[in-house]
Design a protein around this motif. Sequence first.
Motif, PDB file in Angstrom:
ATOM      1  N   GLY A 221       0.737  -1.162  -0.104  1.00  0.00           N
ATOM      2  CA  GLY A 221      -0.236  -0.113  -0.065  1.00  0.00           C
ATOM      3  C   GLY A 221       0.751   1.198   0.007  1.00  0.00           C
ATOM      4  N   TRP A 222       2.166   1.282   0.059  1.00  0.00           N
ATOM      5  CA  TRP A 222       3.018   2.365   0.187  1.00  0.00           C
ATOM      6  C   TRP A 222       2.792   3.365  -1.096  1.00  0.00           C
ATOM      7  CZ3 TRP A 222       4.389   4.195   4.663  1.00  0.00           C
ATOM      8  CH2 TRP A 222       4.878   3.309   5.409  1.00  0.00           C
ATOM      9  N   ASP A 223       2.664   2.881  -2.260  1.00  0.00           N
ATOM     10  CA  ASP A 223       2.211   3.514  -3.523  1.00  0.00           C
ATOM     11  C   ASP A 223       0.898   4.025  -3.785  1.00  0.00           C
ATOM     12  OD1 ASP A 223       1.970   1.105  -3.888  1.00  0.00           O
ATOM     13  OD2 ASP A 223       3.631   0.895  -5.546  1.00  0.00           O
ATOM     14  N   HIS A 224       0.195   3.702  -2.867  1.00  0.00           N
ATOM     15  CA  HIS A 224      -1.455   3.704  -3.139  1.00  0.00           C
ATOM     16  C   HIS A 224      -1.850   4.968  -2.552  1.00  0.00           C
ATOM     17  CE1 HIS A 224      -1.070  -0.201  -4.576  1.00  0.00           C
ATOM     18  NE2 HIS A 224      -2.473  -0.463  -4.885  1.00  0.00           N
ATOM     19  N   PHE A 225      -2.879   5.618  -3.221  1.00  0.00           N
ATOM     20  CA  PHE A 225      -3.508   6.802  -2.500  1.00  0.00           C
ATOM     21  C   PHE A 225      -5.031   7.162  -2.785  1.00  0.00           C
ATOM     22  CE2 PHE A 225      -2.391   8.171  -6.561  1.00  0.00           C
ATOM     23  CZ  PHE A 225      -3.135   9.298  -6.909  1.00  0.00           C
ATOM     24  N   LEU A 226      -5.843   7.911  -1.663  1.00  0.00           N
ATOM     25  CA  LEU A 226      -7.334   7.781  -1.686  1.00  0.00           C
ATOM     26  C   LEU A 226      -7.497   9.467  -1.894  1.00  0.00           C
ATOM     27  CD1 LEU A 226      -7.851   5.436   0.951  1.00  0.00           C
ATOM     28  CD2 LEU A 226      -9.359   5.221  -1.052  1.00  0.00           C
ATOM     29  N   ALA A 227      -8.531  10.075  -2.248  1.00  0.00           N
ATOM     30  CA  ALA A 227      -8.816  11.266  -2.059  1.00  0.00           C
ATOM     31  C   ALA A 227     -10.423  11.196  -1.178  1.00  0.00           C
ATOM     32  CB  ALA A 227      -9.242  12.109  -3.346  1.00  0.00           C
ATOM     33  N   LEU A 228     -10.473  12.051  -0.153  1.00  0.00           N
ATOM     34  CA  LEU A 228     -11.603  11.981   0.803  1.00  0.00           C
ATOM     35  C   LEU A 228     -12.254  13.398   0.875  1.00  0.00           C
ATOM     36  CD1 LEU A 228      -9.917   9.840   3.865  1.00  0.00           C
ATOM     37  CD2 LEU A 228     -11.223   9.206   1.805  1.00  0.00           C
ATOM     38  N   GLY A 229     -13.580  13.490   0.489  1.00  0.00           N
ATOM     39  CA  GLY A 229     -14.282  14.591   0.493  1.00  0.00           C
ATOM     40  C   GLY A 229     -14.795  14.971   1.743  1.00  0.00           C
ATOM     41  N   ARG A 230     -14.342  14.501   2.779  1.00  0.00           N
ATOM     42  CA  ARG A 230     -14.885  14.960   4.248  1.00  0.00           C
ATOM     43  C   ARG A 230     -13.478  15.040   5.111  1.00  0.00           C
ATOM     44  NH1 ARG A 230     -20.203  14.398   4.627  1.00  0.00           N
ATOM     45  NH2 ARG A 230     -20.005  14.942   6.679  1.00  0.00           N
ATOM     46  N   ILE A 231     -13.567  15.791   6.220  1.00  0.00           N
ATOM     47  CA  ILE A 231     -12.538  16.074   6.991  1.00  0.00           C
ATOM     48  C   ILE A 231     -11.948  14.614   7.765  1.00  0.00           C
ATOM     49  CG2 ILE A 231     -13.233  18.232   7.647  1.00  0.00           C
ATOM     50  CD1 ILE A 231     -14.273  17.449  10.336  1.00  0.00           C
ATOM     51  N   THR A 232     -11.068  14.643   8.073  1.00  0.00           N
ATOM     52  CA  THR A 232     -10.172  13.269   8.447  1.00  0.00           C
ATOM     53  C   THR A 232     -10.975  12.617   9.792  1.00  0.00           C
ATOM     54  OG1 THR A 232      -8.019  12.205   9.128  1.00  0.00           O
ATOM     55  CG2 THR A 232      -8.435  14.415  10.146  1.00  0.00           C
ATOM     56  N   TRP A 233     -11.647  13.826  10.486  1.00  0.00           N
ATOM     57  CA  TRP A 233     -12.355  13.258  11.842  1.00  0.00           C
ATOM     58  C   TRP A 233     -13.522  12.403  11.520  1.00  0.00           C
ATOM     59  CZ3 TRP A 233      -8.422  13.865  14.814  1.00  0.00           C
ATOM     60  CH2 TRP A 233      -7.534  14.836  14.592  1.00  0.00           C
ATOM     61  N   ASP A 234     -14.123  12.536  10.250  1.00  0.00           N
ATOM     62  CA  ASP A 234     -15.360  11.859   9.888  1.00  0.00           C
ATOM     63  C   ASP A 234     -15.062  10.255   9.700  1.00  0.00           C
ATOM     64  OD1 ASP A 234     -16.910  14.007  10.094  1.00  0.00           O
ATOM     65  OD2 ASP A 234     -16.987  14.408   7.886  1.00  0.00           O
ATOM     66  N   PHE A 235     -13.646   9.995   9.600  1.00  0.00           N
ATOM     67  CA  PHE A 235     -13.155   8.596   9.720  1.00  0.00           C
ATOM     68  C   PHE A 235     -12.463   8.067  10.602  1.00  0.00           C
ATOM     69  CE2 PHE A 235     -13.543  10.918   5.413  1.00  0.00           C
ATOM     70  CZ  PHE A 235     -14.296  10.023   4.802  1.00  0.00           C
ATOM     71  N   ARG A 236     -12.442   8.668  11.882  1.00  0.00           N
ATOM     72  CA  ARG A 236     -11.583   8.253  13.024  1.00  0.00           C
ATOM     73  C   ARG A 236     -12.362   7.918  14.526  1.00  0.00           C
ATOM     74  NH1 ARG A 236      -6.045   9.449  12.322  1.00  0.00           N
ATOM     75  NH2 ARG A 236      -5.495  10.352  10.229  1.00  0.00           N
ATOM     76  N   ARG A 237     -13.350   7.339  14.103  1.00  0.00           N
ATOM     77  CA  ARG A 237     -14.239   6.831  15.381  1.00  0.00           C
ATOM     78  C   ARG A 237     -13.429   6.104  16.197  1.00  0.00           C
ATOM     79  NH1 ARG A 237     -17.656   3.910  13.154  1.00  0.00           N
ATOM     80  NH2 ARG A 237     -16.606   1.942  14.078  1.00  0.00           N
ATOM     81  N   GLY A 238     -13.213   6.218  17.474  1.00  0.00           N
ATOM     82  CA  GLY A 238     -12.411   5.138  18.301  1.00  0.00           C
ATOM     83  C   GLY A 238     -13.079   4.232  18.878  1.00  0.00           C
ATOM     84  N   PRO A 239     -12.604   3.126  19.248  1.00  0.00           N
ATOM     85  CA  PRO A 239     -12.806   2.053  19.886  1.00  0.00           C
ATOM     86  C   PRO A 239     -14.292   2.132  20.768  1.00  0.00           C
ATOM     87  CG  PRO A 239     -10.456   2.179  20.145  1.00  0.00           C
ATOM     88  CD  PRO A 239     -11.197   3.344  19.754  1.00  0.00           C
ATOM     89  N   SER A 240     -14.450   3.124  21.567  1.00  0.00           N
ATOM     90  CA  SER A 240     -15.358   3.311  22.328  1.00  0.00           C
ATOM     91  C   SER A 240     -16.721   3.978  21.667  1.00  0.00           C
ATOM     92  CB  SER A 240     -15.125   4.225  23.550  1.00  0.00           C
ATOM     93  OG  SER A 240     -14.638   5.614  23.023  1.00  0.00           O
ATOM     94  N   GLY A 241     -16.521   3.992  20.376  1.00  0.00           N
ATOM     95  CA  GLY A 241     -17.842   4.541  19.715  1.00  0.00           C
ATOM     96  C   GLY A 241     -17.647   6.320  19.370  1.00  0.00           C
ATOM     97  N   GLY A 242     -18.635   6.760  19.083  1.00  0.00           N
ATOM     98  CA  GLY A 242     -18.797   8.136  18.689  1.00  0.00           C
ATOM     99  C   GLY A 242     -19.033   8.539  17.442  1.00  0.00           C
ATOM    100  N   TRP A 243     -18.807   9.713  16.927  1.00  0.00           N
ATOM    101  CA  TRP A 243     -19.060  10.317  15.719  1.00  0.00           C
ATOM    102  C   TRP A 243     -18.229   9.431  14.490  1.00  0.00           C
ATOM    103  CZ3 TRP A 243     -22.423  13.311  13.244  1.00  0.00           C
ATOM    104  CH2 TRP A 243     -21.904  13.880  12.040  1.00  0.00           C
ATOM    105  N   GLY A 244     -18.835   9.430  13.435  1.00  0.00           N
ATOM    106  CA  GLY A 244     -18.247   9.143  12.382  1.00  0.00           C
ATOM    107  C   GLY A 244     -17.910   7.434  11.791  1.00  0.00           C
ATOM    108  N   GLY A 245     -17.323   7.385  10.857  1.00  0.00           N
ATOM    109  CA  GLY A 245     -16.693   5.580  10.742  1.00  0.00           C
ATOM    110  C   GLY A 245     -15.238   5.648  11.288  1.00  0.00           C
ATOM    111  N   SER A 246     -14.963   4.475  11.166  1.00  0.00           N
ATOM    112  CA  SER A 246     -13.460   4.097  11.633  1.00  0.00           C
ATOM    113  C   SER A 246     -12.559   3.881  10.754  1.00  0.00           C
ATOM    114  CB  SER A 246     -13.573   3.158  12.628  1.00  0.00           C
ATOM    115  OG  SER A 246     -13.851   1.855  11.930  1.00  0.00           O
ATOM    116  N   PHE A 247     -12.781   4.310   9.299  1.00  0.00           N
ATOM    117  CA  PHE A 247     -11.836   3.875   8.086  1.00  0.00           C
ATOM    118  C   PHE A 247     -10.366   4.126   8.397  1.00  0.00           C
ATOM    119  CE2 PHE A 247     -10.820   4.870   3.398  1.00  0.00           C
ATOM    120  CZ  PHE A 247     -10.532   3.475   3.213  1.00  0.00           C
TER     121      PHE A 247
END
Length: 488
Positions: A221-247
């Motif tokens: 995966g080191w030479d792979h990339f994605l573009a995300l149309g939302r802020i990073t925090w929408d994809f950083r839900r922690g183990p205890s739950g909360g907002w967003g996904g955990s991608f």
Amino acid sequence: MAAMHRPEPLNPAARRQRLVVILLGAFFVFQLVLLVAYRSAPPSVRVPTATASSVSVQAPPRPASSVSVKGPPRPAADDSGCDGGLVYVYDLPAVFNEDLLSMCETLMPMYSICPYLANDGRGLPAEGTSLSSILPAELLGSWYSSDQFALELIVHRRLLSHRCRTADPARAAAFFVPFYAGLAVGRHLWSANATDADRDSDCVALLSWLHAQPYYKRSNGWDHFLALGRITWDFRRGPSGGWGGSFLAMPGVANVTRLVIEREPWDDMDVGIPYPTGFHPRTAADARAWQRHVASVSRPRLFAFAGAPRSTIKRDFRGLLLEECQAAGPACGALDCADGKCIKNNALVLELFIGARFCLQPRGDSFTRRSLFDCMVAGAVPVLFWQRSAYLQYSWYLPVDHGQDGEWSVFIDRDELRAGNVTLRGVLAAIPEARVRKMRERVVEMIPRLVYSAADKDGLGSGMKDALDVMVDGMLRRVAERQRSWRT
């Protein structure tokens, strides 16, 4: 009488040494004469033409509010712009991108994003909209009603037609994964019945597909990339739950570069890229026409602010800025963006910023705002109050090293403003006019690199790069730097 002394004749080696000295002296005298003649000659005058790739638009006498416009250097005739390598775009199963577009009516609870997905994500053309009333007719063709959540589609479509794209993965240096993660996660964010598993299901399925691909396995995966149309925090839900996904917290994406409109400053795999604005030029001539317009337009206001106060937030900073604006009288213009007014009518924001020399950019619901880029595309200088709103976000686009941030922005300590030790009008009015002009020139010069063009595979042309070109260049550099680690 004493005999006269006759010196011994010089030997041949000595004669050669004397000859060398004489010749060197003559050479230096000749150079001195040329230098004097050159310095005394009148300076040459370059007259810009409409087709020049690098011009300085200066109409004497120049109004105090106007600034000069500098274009990019002309590239070499054989410069394809792909020296760093080529990019392969994966053909994903439709469930990860195209099928999501068909759900455009229901992806956002506040409004339909279907109109914003037209024209490869640029949205509907500005002709016939409220923008027609504030833009010259010849510039309207470059403007659209764009939405920040269409970024994933914009990047995907541009890369498919980009000159550095290859259809042969064996020739590729970098691999783009066109997963519309923002749309996939976004459709569950406001659903009362959605579970954490719902928000993650598309992401889990994408990683399962990706990890089976041979070129992903080759580099992990080191030479792979994605573009995300939302802020990073929408994809950083922690183990205890909360907002967003955990991608972005999933181990399977750890090595993949994420190009995102707001990054986590302490995660090196996040790279900040500009929010989409409504400006999408097709050619360098379109971009230069807009640069000339914003450089010469009258700007009666010292500063402006577009935003909605957060009355439920204690010591709301936006409310403070609105109070400062009101206290400044005609020197400041304000636009209340409550109830989505600014999203629904981008013309209001553009009209406000294009009439001001500075625009206030506090943090939004997160640290960044699309308004920063609306401001700069309008040719105004952004005024920042949080380092994370720009300086720690967009290193490929907004230079900050060695004091370069002071060339295109103003930073004001928000605590000093809260304490009443400074005022916005006092700080901004104290900046010398010559420096303000230089800052605005720098902002106008940067505009093409901050926008996503509607160009074909040849790009804007004339050596001018848009945000997508900068993205490709940056990603190819990044891959080259990292290859040594993943190949060992």
